[in-house]
Structures are given as structure tokens and as C-alpha cells.
Design an enzyme around this catalytic site. Sequence first.
Site, PDB file in Angstrom:
ATOM      1  N   CYS A  97       0.725  -1.263  -0.062  1.00 59.19           N
ATOM      2  CA  CYS A  97       0.099   0.015   0.057  1.00 59.19           C
ATOM      3  C   CYS A  97       0.847   1.213  -0.240  1.00 59.19           C
ATOM      4  CB  CYS A  97      -0.925   0.069   1.259  1.00 59.19           C
ATOM      5  SG  CYS A  97      -1.761   1.571   1.499  1.00 59.19           S
ATOM      6  N   CYS A 100      -0.155   3.904   2.777  1.00 62.11           N
ATOM      7  CA  CYS A 100       0.342   3.163   4.031  1.00 62.11           C
ATOM      8  C   CYS A 100       1.870   3.492   4.067  1.00 62.11           C
ATOM      9  CB  CYS A 100       0.083   1.723   4.131  1.00 62.11           C
ATOM     10  SG  CYS A 100      -1.496   1.265   3.856  1.00 62.11           S
TER      11      CYS A 100
END
Length: 172
Positions: A97, A100
Site C-alpha cells: 500500500c 500506508c
Amino acid sequence: MVDGATRVLSLLIPAIFALIILVEPSRWTGLTSGLKISSRPHVPAPLTSRRGGRSNTGAMRRALAPQALKDVNDDNFVDVVEKSSIPVLVDFWAPWCGPCRLIEPLIEEISNEYDGRMLTVKLNTDESPATATKLGVRSIPSLMLFKDGDRKDTIVGAVPKATITGALDKVL
């Protein structure tokens, strides 16, 4: 008439593709193996060391920082988070991600600032899907703030530091 229309299209289509590539090049990937459009902006590959291995800059930063960040999983989530005597900020993330990874330094910074008043933990949703599913995590990054075993707030997406600290200050 068909030949004229075919000729116009054969000239017009490459011009349109060239214009799109010039306007938003970050959305186009795989230019050497044919054009494919991506719905997400390009996320650069991780930095590598001179020997060709992955950089361990993040690991070195975490080793030098106070040990406020902790990894949790499906097995220890209840003990670490729900039974904690202090508030807990849970970062739901995954290695693939991009957002993230983008907010990871921010979470570490907040963890260090609130060290002692709050525990900050990270839960990898790929390795611990049961807890993420039980809590209704549908998008990552997601941050959940727990106090006395109850979820007090949820923040979804890569948000500014002020948004996170504002939610923390309300609970603390």
C-alpha cells in the site's frame, strides 16, 4: 468515404494518446510493453542500497526511535489493544500500500510525541485479515483509536498530522 474516415482516425488516435501522455504521464505505466492506464498515480519503487538490496533506512530509524511502535496480529490483538490500560492507536496497513508507506513516518513521529500517554501499534492486514475483517476495515491505511477496549474513532486514508493529533487529543 470509408478510406477517408480511416485515414482521419489513423492520424487522430495517436495524437490523442500523445496528448494524454503529456498531460498526465504519472497515470501511464508499462510503456515498454504497451500502454496500460493505471487508476492510481505511480508509486516509485523502494530505494535500494549500492549492493542492490533493499534500503534499511526505515529499520534503522525505528531502531533509534523510542520503542512506542509495536506490531500486533490476530493472536495478540485482544491482549495488546483491547486490554490496554492506556489508549491505543492501531495502524491498519499492508506492505504493498503506497499511502500506508507514505504515512508511516508520520505515525512513527506521532508515536514518539505521545509516548507514555498512548500506545501505537501496527497491524498488517495481509497477515492478520481476521481482526481487520472483524473491525470492518475496508480501506487502508485506516487508523483506529481504542480506549478502555472500545473503539473511539476511525480515520481512513492518508490524512495530515493535524487530523490524527486532533482525534487523539479529543480522546486523551
